[in-house]
Design an enzyme around this catalytic site. Structure first.
Site, PDB file in Angstrom:
ATOM      1  N   LEU A 198       0.851  -1.187   0.000  1.00 23.25           N
ATOM      2  CA  LEU A 198       0.000   0.000   0.000  1.00 23.25           C
ATOM      3  C   LEU A 198       0.884   1.233   0.000  1.00 23.25           C
ATOM      4  CD1 LEU A 198      -2.672   1.562   0.415  1.00 23.25           C
ATOM      5  CD2 LEU A 198      -2.390   1.165   2.868  1.00 23.25           C
ATOM      6  N   GLU A 199       0.556   2.188  -0.866  1.00 21.83           N
ATOM      7  CA  GLU A 199       1.308   3.440  -0.953  1.00 21.83           C
ATOM      8  C   GLU A 199       0.318   4.606  -0.906  1.00 21.83           C
ATOM      9  OE1 GLU A 199       4.593   3.867  -1.178  1.00 21.83           O
ATOM     10  OE2 GLU A 199       5.433   1.958  -1.868  1.00 21.83           O
TER      11      GLU A 199
END
Length: 580
Positions: free
Chosen positions: A291-292
């Site tokens: 996840l970014e």
């Protein structure tokens, strides 16, 4: 884009902007005494001591929660794991899947730390734990980096202070999952092999281009996953995950790895090799997500996006637990019997997809610093459009597995890595002369500057020779009939992109130990050439085609020396042997 899709994304954008103002908790508003440090001040992220104290309190308060120490870290403090189980059973079980969530591998990207503290509390307080999922949270992985608190991320919009990317040894832990130099990594690998998770999340914050998305992510590279797991992830899990995130006000995009100057040029899928957390997990048929969240969005928006992502993945795990479990079991059996393995892949630009991207118009203007042209994004000019997406990787190099590998006991560091990662090894019961296939390293390139403390090898080429080699009692035999075959082959084959050879574990075989004195060997060499017409022909042909060689007397002596019994057979011989 259809009219319906366009309206969906417009509504998602409106919902997203409103969602920044909504408290994070989705299971009811917590009492003031139950608030995390972040909730008390949304421009703060919890310190290391606050994080561990928080989980210790949850452990004391709820029987469905357990905080354990799983090993040491490079800074000397313990690495913790927080387990959540509705049935109070905190070990991996054959009829239940494990969702592993990692936080703070880069402590300057702390959204996952704060989001998981709240998510764990909310699940326990509302008694909403999934019945068929063991949730395993690493509260903060890079403890040394977490303690090294400051303001090192100039491109990030809050929180006020946070941890540092490097750990106590200044290692980037998300490059350490094969070489495993950090104590953190060794503890993680032992824990991973004990839990054998089916799904993995690594929470991060992005850097780079500006765009409207608060949340981007990449999944384990689909073309490297075992097909049973990959097909389910891409055709079922991800589409449903994207719908859930959009409904929560966080329409996702692939991780912004763009082909040109700006994302409008198109996005490129991320090739997460085994050095990365998700690439490591994939070796064991566990699919994962990095996840970014977008670094320039307000910190509360990023925390809420992390909460939404982790909670959505958890609910999909709950819904599809039996399918996910069965897929991994089938994949493990397929890998056990698999004959050919991919060592490296490359992007296939002939296969193009497209994705909906919520961006900002980009332009160029004179820099106030240099006076030269600089890129900027105009937030007054948002857009929604389809952009190209290249996410197909084709096979670059393959190898057929041998029946077994043999590795002498002298290479204890590698043997330790194999054991820690679930590989079954057998020891030879007595000294044995064996016929094997031996690799010789004929070519490689080494980095000019260190990368994570290593001069990593690339462009490796080998030649194979059948040889009879003396092995000794206690040397190790590794059969390739194991569910962890991908780990075995990709680390032990020297041409693997993240092999142990690539990471310098075997560099001592590249050193020649015995040499000759020119003035003595001159007469011996002359006699060898005189009495060996084939050698003389080889020497003359090389002189005729290689001017530098023809003008270098030492090189010609060395050429002859390597054809003699005096030249050591172990020079450049890779010390992991194949039994076919």
């Amino acid at each position: 884009m259809t009219k319906r899709s366009f309206l969906l994304f417009r509504l998602a954008r409106l919902s997203l902007s409103i969602s920044w103002l909504i408290p994070v908790a989705v299971f009811g508003q917590p009492k003031p005494s139950d608030l995390t440090p972040y909730e008390r001040d949304t421009n703060q992220t919890a310190t290391y001591s606050q994080i561990i104290s928080w989980y210790q309190q949850l452990d004391r308060q709820y029987e469905q929660a357990k905080l354990v120490e799983i090993g040491k870290t490079d800074i000397g403090k313990p690495l913790h794991l927080f387990l959540l189980a509705s049935d109070k059973q905190f070990t991996a079980r054959p009829n239940r899947i494990t969702l592993l969530i990692n936080n703070g591998i880069h402590p300057g990207e702390p959204e996952g730390i704060d989001a998981c503290m709240m998510l764990a509390r909310d699940l326990l307080k509302a008694n909403k734990l999934p019945k068929n999922v063991l949730i395993a949270l690493v509260p903060v992985y890079n403890v040394g980096g977490s303690l090294n608190r400051g303001v090192s991320r100039v491109n990030q919009n809050g929180p006020e202070s946070y941890g540092f990317r490097g750990n106590a040894r200044n290692l980037n832990l998300n490059r350490d999952f094969i070489k495993a130099e950090a104590e953190n990594t060794k503890a993680f690998q032992t824990m991973f092999q004990s839990l054998k998770p089916q799904v993995f999340i690594d929470n991060h914050t992005s850097d780079g281009a500006d765009y409207q998305h608060v949340l981007t992510y990449f999944a384990t590279q689909k073309d490297k996953l075992q097909p049973v797991v990959s097909g389910y992830m891409t055709r079922s899990f991800q589409p449903e995950l994207d719908k859930m995130l959009t409904a929560k006000g966080f329409p996702p995009a692939p991780y912004i790895n763009h082909a040109g100057d700006t994302p409008e040029s198109g996005l490129i899928g991320y090739n997460d090799t085994p050095r990365y957390s998700t690439g490591y997990a994939a070796l064991f048929n566990c699919f994962g997500f990095t996840l970014e969240t977008h670094m320039w969005k307000p910190y509360p928006a990023r925390v809420k996006a992390s909460y939404a992502f982790d909670e959505a993945v958890m609910r999909l795990c709950e819904r599809d637990a039996q399918t996910i479990l069965t897929n991994q079991q089938r994949a493990n059996e397929a890998v056990r019997q698999q004959e050919t393995f991919t060592l490296s892949t490359k992007l296939d630009r002939t296969k193009t997809d497209s994705v909906t991207f919520l961006g900002y118009a980009a332009g160029y203007k004179p820099s106030d610093v240099s006076g030269l042209k600089r890129l900027y994004y105009d937030r007054a000019k948002p857009f929604t459009k389809r952009v190209p997406y290249w996410n197909t990787f084709s096979i670059d190099m393959q190898v057929d597995k041998p029946r077994s590998y043999i590795i002498p006991q002298a290479w204890q560091e590698v043997i330790g890595e194999l054991k820690r990662n679930g590989v079954t090894l057998q020891t030879l019961p007595k000294d044995t002369l064996m016929g094997v296939s031996a690799y010789y390293i004929t070519e490689y390139k080494s980095a000019q500057r260190p990368y994570e403390g290593h001069f990593i090898h690339t462009g490796v080429k080998v030649k194979t020779e059948p040889q009879r080699i003396q092995f000794y009692k206690g040397d190790f035999l590794i059969q390739t009939n194991q569910a962890v075959n991908r780990y075995i082959v990709e680390t032990l084959e020297p041409q693997g992109v993240d092999s142990f050879f690539a990471w310098n574990f075997f560099d001592s075989v590249l050193d020649q130990k015995e040499y000759f004195s020119d003035y003595i060997f001159e007469d011996t060499a002359a006699e060898l050439v005189k009495n060996n017409p084939a050698l003389k022909k080889q020497l003359e042909e090389k002189r005729a085609t290689d001017k530098a060689f023809a003008e270098n007397a030492d090189a010609q002596l060395d050429f002859i020396y390597r054809q003699t019994p005096y030249y050591e057979k172990t020079h450049n011989r890779y010390p992991v042997y194949r039994l076919n």
